[in-house]
Write an enzyme that holds these catalytic residues in place. Structure first.
Site, PDB file in Angstrom:
ATOM      1  N   HIS B  97       0.289   7.548   7.275  1.00  0.00           N
ATOM      2  CA  HIS B  97       0.966   7.634   8.567  1.00  0.00           C
ATOM      3  C   HIS B  97       1.729   8.964   8.635  1.00  0.00           C
ATOM      4  O   HIS B  97       2.827   9.074   8.087  1.00  0.00           O
ATOM      5  CB  HIS B  97       1.969   6.486   8.739  1.00  0.00           C
ATOM      6  CG  HIS B  97       1.325   5.137   8.928  1.00  0.00           C
ATOM      7  ND1 HIS B  97       0.640   4.809  10.060  1.00  0.00           N
ATOM      8  CD2 HIS B  97       1.268   4.056   8.120  1.00  0.00           C
ATOM      9  CE1 HIS B  97       0.186   3.556   9.953  1.00  0.00           C
ATOM     10  NE2 HIS B  97       0.549   3.087   8.782  1.00  0.00           N
ATOM     11  N   HIS B 107      -7.245   5.590   7.660  1.00  0.00           N
ATOM     12  CA  HIS B 107      -7.382   4.463   6.726  1.00  0.00           C
ATOM     13  C   HIS B 107      -8.735   4.576   6.039  1.00  0.00           C
ATOM     14  O   HIS B 107      -9.732   4.894   6.690  1.00  0.00           O
ATOM     15  CB  HIS B 107      -7.303   3.144   7.504  1.00  0.00           C
ATOM     16  CG  HIS B 107      -7.888   1.977   6.766  1.00  0.00           C
ATOM     17  ND1 HIS B 107      -9.076   1.373   7.149  1.00  0.00           N
ATOM     18  CD2 HIS B 107      -7.473   1.320   5.660  1.00  0.00           C
ATOM     19  CE1 HIS B 107      -9.348   0.381   6.314  1.00  0.00           C
ATOM     20  NE2 HIS B 107      -8.402   0.327   5.404  1.00  0.00           N
ATOM     21  N   ASN B 109     -11.079   2.586   2.679  1.00  0.00           N
ATOM     22  CA  ASN B 109     -11.162   1.600   1.610  1.00  0.00           C
ATOM     23  C   ASN B 109     -12.549   1.698   1.002  1.00  0.00           C
ATOM     24  O   ASN B 109     -13.533   1.781   1.729  1.00  0.00           O
ATOM     25  CB  ASN B 109     -10.907   0.197   2.200  1.00  0.00           C
ATOM     26  CG  ASN B 109     -11.057  -0.889   1.150  1.00  0.00           C
ATOM     27  OD1 ASN B 109     -12.060  -1.578   1.099  1.00  0.00           O
ATOM     28  ND2 ASN B 109     -10.063  -1.029   0.306  1.00  0.00           N
ATOM     29  N   VAL B 110     -12.622   1.734  -0.314  1.00  0.00           N
ATOM     30  CA  VAL B 110     -13.917   1.626  -1.002  1.00  0.00           C
ATOM     31  C   VAL B 110     -13.733   0.620  -2.120  1.00  0.00           C
ATOM     32  O   VAL B 110     -12.747   0.669  -2.856  1.00  0.00           O
ATOM     33  CB  VAL B 110     -14.419   2.980  -1.555  1.00  0.00           C
ATOM     34  CG1 VAL B 110     -14.976   3.842  -0.437  1.00  0.00           C
ATOM     35  CG2 VAL B 110     -13.344   3.738  -2.319  1.00  0.00           C
ATOM     36  N   ARG B 111     -14.644  -0.334  -2.217  1.00  0.00           N
ATOM     37  CA  ARG B 111     -14.443  -1.413  -3.183  1.00  0.00           C
ATOM     38  C   ARG B 111     -15.776  -1.949  -3.707  1.00  0.00           C
ATOM     39  O   ARG B 111     -16.806  -1.854  -3.046  1.00  0.00           O
ATOM     40  CB  ARG B 111     -13.665  -2.571  -2.544  1.00  0.00           C
ATOM     41  CG  ARG B 111     -14.370  -3.180  -1.340  1.00  0.00           C
ATOM     42  CD  ARG B 111     -13.509  -4.207  -0.600  1.00  0.00           C
ATOM     43  NE  ARG B 111     -14.209  -4.710   0.568  1.00  0.00           N
ATOM     44  CZ  ARG B 111     -14.171  -4.159   1.780  1.00  0.00           C
ATOM     45  NH1 ARG B 111     -13.437  -3.086   1.993  1.00  0.00           N
ATOM     46  NH2 ARG B 111     -14.867  -4.665   2.784  1.00  0.00           N
ATOM     47  N   HIS B 147     -16.433  11.835  12.834  1.00  0.00           N
ATOM     48  CA  HIS B 147     -17.671  11.049  12.870  1.00  0.00           C
ATOM     49  C   HIS B 147     -18.856  11.809  12.269  1.00  0.00           C
ATOM     50  O   HIS B 147     -19.668  11.231  11.551  1.00  0.00           O
ATOM     51  CB  HIS B 147     -17.973  10.609  14.303  1.00  0.00           C
ATOM     52  CG  HIS B 147     -17.269   9.333  14.663  1.00  0.00           C
ATOM     53  ND1 HIS B 147     -17.760   8.108  14.346  1.00  0.00           N
ATOM     54  CD2 HIS B 147     -16.074   9.112  15.259  1.00  0.00           C
ATOM     55  CE1 HIS B 147     -16.915   7.164  14.762  1.00  0.00           C
ATOM     56  NE2 HIS B 147     -15.875   7.753  15.320  1.00  0.00           N
ATOM     57  N   HIS B 177      -6.664  -9.402  21.560  1.00  0.00           N
ATOM     58  CA  HIS B 177      -5.613  -9.796  22.502  1.00  0.00           C
ATOM     59  C   HIS B 177      -5.199  -8.643  23.412  1.00  0.00           C
ATOM     60  O   HIS B 177      -4.506  -8.858  24.408  1.00  0.00           O
ATOM     61  CB  HIS B 177      -4.396 -10.351  21.756  1.00  0.00           C
ATOM     62  CG  HIS B 177      -3.732  -9.342  20.870  1.00  0.00           C
ATOM     63  ND1 HIS B 177      -4.345  -8.766  19.783  1.00  0.00           N
ATOM     64  CD2 HIS B 177      -2.492  -8.787  20.913  1.00  0.00           C
ATOM     65  CE1 HIS B 177      -3.514  -7.921  19.190  1.00  0.00           C
ATOM     66  NE2 HIS B 177      -2.390  -7.913  19.853  1.00  0.00           N
ATOM     67  N   ARG B 262      -0.298  -8.915  -4.071  1.00  0.00           N
ATOM     68  CA  ARG B 262       0.980  -8.226  -4.239  1.00  0.00           C
ATOM     69  C   ARG B 262       1.443  -7.689  -2.875  1.00  0.00           C
ATOM     70  O   ARG B 262       0.925  -6.678  -2.380  1.00  0.00           O
ATOM     71  CB  ARG B 262       0.796  -7.093  -5.237  1.00  0.00           C
ATOM     72  CG  ARG B 262       2.090  -6.460  -5.661  1.00  0.00           C
ATOM     73  CD  ARG B 262       1.878  -5.547  -6.844  1.00  0.00           C
ATOM     74  NE  ARG B 262       3.131  -4.911  -7.193  1.00  0.00           N
ATOM     75  CZ  ARG B 262       3.558  -3.757  -6.675  1.00  0.00           C
ATOM     76  NH1 ARG B 262       2.823  -3.115  -5.787  1.00  0.00           N
ATOM     77  NH2 ARG B 262       4.718  -3.255  -7.056  1.00  0.00           N
TER      78      ARG B 262
END
Lengths: 305, 305
Positions: B97, B107, B109-111, B147, B177, B262
């Site tokens: 941020h 953001h 994420n690699v998993r 992109h 919403h 956590r």
């Protein structure tokens, strides 16, 4: 029957707003909304709100009255046989986020639900609601006063009501991922019809009527206290817990957002200014630490002092 | 096999943190944690984070490696037969941020997940991840660059990958919403093993390696732009949407909070300073309005410009 409840709720909203306007000097805005028939929910509401006020940095007190085609299972925990029936819901819901960190945030909700099962001659009605207090800086006198006012309001309806609803509140307003209560509690009940319609509605009124005597004396005592950046910072940090509870755990909020409820009305409960920081803990012995050690744990406040 | 993935992930975290430290002049703190055996999850992690920095007002890049006794159904959407098996999960997750409202939040994420079904000779492994960009003030050049970098990174793994994962990202990072996307998207994939272990892992590496070339040029272009209270205020308001998405919809966040993960690591994704206000809309024709009209809608950014 519904008209009587509706009149009570609209009157309660008007009384609460007028009293807060007088106590704080803030003028509440009005926002009337209508949901036309055709969707999953139809109905109307009146939102009263303050933003950037003197007493209330953000606060809303909303009346809504909606009808739906099928009651969701989450709306009645203990009577799954009513799930899917047409229903009607009306209520008043409020959250006040004061500017002064010494004045606690308060939340109240009083509501009636009526389900119309196919083939039934009469609707099945029940009540739910309660109120709870979330201080940033704790005062034992305030917590005792808030709980005693609720205890006394419920006393005419049976000695079991306050202890039951107090415990229900402690269990409901609990942040599991923090192992921390949201605040010092209050009362909470749902699916309530055990006294019959008249007495159950009278009990709902007793709870609604208790909001001003429970909260205003606390506002009057704490609003004059001077505060600085330190207190504002802690307030903004603690408000993060309010956001976490409402968005992760609160059934009403989640049900509303997921079922196509009116987002801006539902999220009137969000605080105006919130901070998050990593793994922060207050210095032992400070007033901020005392909130955790002395207030954010279950206590029999009404019996103390 | 697991060791190779682990080494890659720890190296990726170190490279990203070093590059952000150099670009922004912020020193990342390190927080190493261990979950001892005995509970539902055991394992360890290394959180790297900045708070109140020059470039990053709050940012975290976390590595974690955990083992669990029973894989929850939410962890594998398309292979319910693995639910309940012992599992191992490792990944790198980051949210940055920035302080300057002209620099977008990112953001990634690699998993990798591995399940060990009873009686199976080999574990079943799959990959998931992606990255997405959330601007406060939109720049078409930045959205196109972000992109295209992802498209080019995925190109060696088949022409279908970028369009599929771009659409998956648009669908996933959507606030139902609000009927509003979280930002300008990026790529998202899950349950991925279709290229076999080696090529699927290579694809994961391509995505992880693309974070810095996708994001740093945008930081360098926007970080020097001057801003004032107006831009900071809009940034704080829009960050509320980030909170709403992560706490109401994000499967990883909810699964983590509900399963005893956590909390402080999971909530590193929360912005540092957030504002909510009632039913607010930007003035038509302003840069704030342009975010909604020109950026918060699905566009084929990689093909534009």
């Amino acid at each position: 029957m519904q008209d009587t409840v509706r009149d009570y709720l609209l009157g309660l909203q008007a009384r609460i707003v007028a009293a807060l306007e007088e106590a704080g000097g803030d003028a509440f805005r009005s926002d009337r909304w209508v949901r036309e028939a055709g969707g999953p929910l139809e109905g109307e509401g009146l939102s009263r709100l303050v933003e950037d006020g003197r007493l209330l940095e953000r606060g809303g007190c909303s009346f809504s009255h909606v009808k739906g085609r099928t009651l969701p299972p989450s709306a009645t925990q203990h009577r799954p046989e009513l799930a899917g029936a047409p229903f009607e819901a009306m209520g008043v819901s409020l959250v006040f986020h004061p500017r002064n960190p010494y004045v606690p945030t308060v939340h109240m909700n009083v509501r009636m639900l009526a389900a119309f099962p196919v083939g039934a001659a009469e609707p099945v009605t029940w009540f739910g609601g309660g109120m709870d207090l979330t201080p940033y800086y704790g005062f034992e006198e305030d917590a005792q006063h808030f709980h005693r006012t609720n205890r006394d309001a419920l006393a005419p309806f049976g000695a079991d009501k306050y202890p039951r609803f107090k415990q229900w509140c402690d269990e409901y307003f609990f942040l599991k991922h923090r192992q921390e209560p949201r605040g010092i509690g209050g009362v909470f009940f749902d699916d309530f019809a055990e006294l019959g319609f008249e007495r159950s509605f009278a009990m709902l009124q007793a709870v609604g009527d208790a909001l001003l005597p429970a909260y205003l004396p606390i506002v009057e005592r704490r609003q004059p206290l001077p505060y600085g950046e330190r207190e504002r910072d802690f307030q903004a940090y603690r408000r993060g817990r309010y956001v976490e509870f409402n968005l992760v755990f609160d059934r009403g909020t989640l049900f509303g957002l997921q079922s196509g409820g009116r987002t801006e009305s539902i999220l009137m409960s969000m605080p105006p200014l919130v901070k998050w920081r990593y793994d922060w803990r207050p210095e032992p012995g400070t007033p901020e630490a005392r909130l955790y050690t002395d207030f954010l744990r279950p206590r029999d406040w009404a019996a103390e002092g």
